[in-house]
Design a protein around this motif. Sequence first.
Motif, PDB file in Angstrom:
ATOM      1  N   GLY A  44       0.786  -1.233   0.000  1.00 22.17           N
ATOM      2  CA  GLY A  44       0.000   0.000   0.000  1.00 22.17           C
ATOM      3  C   GLY A  44       0.812   1.275   0.000  1.00 22.17           C
ATOM      4  O   GLY A  44       0.244   2.365  -0.035  1.00 22.17           O
ATOM      5  N   SER A 107      -5.462   6.770   0.791  1.00 22.63           N
ATOM      6  CA  SER A 107      -6.614   5.883   1.003  1.00 22.63           C
ATOM      7  C   SER A 107      -7.602   6.524   1.965  1.00 22.63           C
ATOM      8  O   SER A 107      -8.822   6.490   1.757  1.00 22.63           O
ATOM      9  CB  SER A 107      -6.167   4.524   1.565  1.00 22.63           C
ATOM     10  OG  SER A 107      -5.879   3.627   0.536  1.00 22.63           O
ATOM     11  N   ASP A 128      -7.512  -1.549   4.685  1.00 21.48           N
ATOM     12  CA  ASP A 128      -6.937  -2.886   4.870  1.00 21.48           C
ATOM     13  C   ASP A 128      -5.824  -3.196   3.874  1.00 21.48           C
ATOM     14  O   ASP A 128      -5.168  -4.218   3.972  1.00 21.48           O
ATOM     15  CB  ASP A 128      -8.015  -3.979   4.837  1.00 21.48           C
ATOM     16  CG  ASP A 128      -8.695  -4.107   3.481  1.00 21.48           C
ATOM     17  OD1 ASP A 128      -8.420  -3.286   2.593  1.00 21.48           O
ATOM     18  OD2 ASP A 128      -9.504  -5.035   3.311  1.00 21.48           O
ATOM     19  N   GLY A 129      -5.584  -2.312   2.944  1.00 24.92           N
ATOM     20  CA  GLY A 129      -4.513  -2.556   1.974  1.00 24.92           C
ATOM     21  C   GLY A 129      -3.207  -1.881   2.327  1.00 24.92           C
ATOM     22  O   GLY A 129      -2.371  -1.672   1.449  1.00 24.92           O
TER      23      GLY A 129
ATOM     24  N   SER B  94      -7.784  -6.219  -0.953  1.00 24.25           N
ATOM     25  CA  SER B  94      -7.816  -5.003  -0.146  1.00 24.25           C
ATOM     26  C   SER B  94      -8.538  -3.930  -0.946  1.00 24.25           C
ATOM     27  O   SER B  94      -8.724  -4.058  -2.156  1.00 24.25           O
ATOM     28  CB  SER B  94      -6.389  -4.535   0.168  1.00 24.25           C
ATOM     29  OG  SER B  94      -5.728  -4.186  -1.033  1.00 24.25           O
ATOM     30  N   GLN B  95      -8.919  -2.839  -0.260  1.00 21.07           N
ATOM     31  CA  GLN B  95      -9.755  -1.839  -0.934  1.00 21.07           C
ATOM     32  C   GLN B  95      -9.108  -1.260  -2.198  1.00 21.07           C
ATOM     33  O   GLN B  95      -9.772  -1.159  -3.230  1.00 21.07           O
ATOM     34  CB  GLN B  95     -10.137  -0.718   0.032  1.00 21.07           C
ATOM     35  CG  GLN B  95     -11.242   0.180  -0.491  1.00 21.07           C
ATOM     36  CD  GLN B  95     -12.561  -0.569  -0.672  1.00 21.07           C
ATOM     37  OE1 GLN B  95     -12.974  -1.325   0.198  1.00 21.07           O
ATOM     38  NE2 GLN B  95     -13.211  -0.392  -1.819  1.00 21.07           N
ATOM     39  N   SER B 180      -5.228 -11.445   6.048  1.00 20.03           N
ATOM     40  CA  SER B 180      -6.491 -11.074   5.409  1.00 20.03           C
ATOM     41  C   SER B 180      -6.372 -10.834   3.916  1.00 20.03           C
ATOM     42  O   SER B 180      -7.238 -11.208   3.155  1.00 20.03           O
ATOM     43  CB  SER B 180      -7.090  -9.845   6.106  1.00 20.03           C
ATOM     44  OG  SER B 180      -6.384  -8.686   5.757  1.00 20.03           O
ATOM     45  N   MET B 181      -5.295 -10.190   3.447  1.00 22.53           N
ATOM     46  CA  MET B 181      -5.269  -9.896   2.011  1.00 22.53           C
ATOM     47  C   MET B 181      -4.363 -10.829   1.221  1.00 22.53           C
ATOM     48  O   MET B 181      -4.032 -10.541   0.071  1.00 22.53           O
ATOM     49  CB  MET B 181      -4.902  -8.434   1.772  1.00 22.53           C
ATOM     50  CG  MET B 181      -3.549  -8.017   2.226  1.00 22.53           C
ATOM     51  SD  MET B 181      -3.347  -6.261   1.823  1.00 22.53           S
ATOM     52  CE  MET B 181      -2.043  -5.810   2.934  1.00 22.53           C
TER      53      MET B 181
END
Lengths: 153, 281
Positions: A44, A107, A128-129, B94-95, B180-181
Amino acid sequence: MNIAFTLNGKPQELTISPNEKLTEALRRLGVYSVKTGCNEGACGSCVVNVNGRAVKSCLMYAAQVDGGCVETVEFIGSLDNPHPIQSALVEEGAVQCGFCMGGLIMSAKAVFDKNPSPTDEELAIHLDGHLCRCTGYEKIQSALRKVSSGAAS
Amino acid sequence: MKLIAYHRPAALAEARHLLRELGAAAMPLAGCTSHSFVKGDEERIGVDLAKIGFDTIERADGGFIVGANARVADLQAHRAPGWVLDRVALRFVSQPVRNMTTLGGNIARIFPWNDFPVALLALNATVTIAGEEDRQLPADIYFDGQPARHFKAGDILIRVFVPDVGAGCGFAYRKDTLVSMAFSRLTAAVWLQREGKTIRDARIALGAAVPLPLRLELVEEAVVGKVYSAELIADAMERQIAALRWRSSDAFSEEYVQQLARAHVPDALEEAFRAAGGGRK
């Protein structure tokens, strides 16, 4: 090939290779807040907003933004005039090395642009990324909660 | 893979023409988030489908017509009675990746990490491919092997019909990842129709843990027409596990993913059964 897009509010033209990723193109333009971390869409740190949506620029070809609008953290605030998200992160001690922050802030901005008062769950879903190795996430969450509640400066 | 040229057609006809002209050199682009994981230096010409439309979700008789260019984030945000793909979308990476990946991109080529094939198999979706004539393929046929075999040069996946989950029916989805991802180690989806305590019909699909997504036909045969029973499901799962070829990696063994299946498939069946009884759809 040549592309034209809006970068941080200004028109930008650029000659790119068709295989060039957006991360590489932006850094070539001197946009150094965009970091190449994992280079496979996991960490991210390369997140920028394209047409209002947070995306991982390491997974996106630069050609895909032709005609579009790209925003990076350079656009939203400065040391003298930080964005409320940036202020809250500093006030809560949520920033250490800062490597992940450019992407994480973008984000967060995408979330707040659509909904000024997201819930904790919404924030967690939309962030969450992002991986942060320094602060643990708790302080990041509390900073964003502060923005959501309108308490950020 | 290396792109040596890039085209972004503005309409379906233009995109089809380009793909026909370029033939095997063409690489249709539908989100591109998987490209970083395609090994090798093969040179291809990108044909980006982002501007040809087919990016909406619309109500239709008995379900939803989802454009192939609808992004996973759009599926996540959509709300309507009988719509369940938001739950699948929410577990997708993920988003920022959900903001990029399209439904079409996720099902046009099957990688082990693709999440939507199992859900579409369980929901009995229908895929539409634009070619000389539009062709509609049930999910059972479309996903029976790599979808590439359904496409001739110039063909483009344009939409997916997703039946709604109506009264007396339930749906459940499970995805197992290390974090999670991370990529899926196992995905499972169950659509189920219930009448009292009896399972009247069921479609159960499994992915990631097997080379290609598939339906668990032995489990379906065992439970349809029967009163719901955890023991019945457990017995059927053992027969199904023995009959399948399983996928392993450096990170997990076949035995491990089999154990995941033993846990997740019955859990999903139970959730779908409860939902069909009037709980969450």
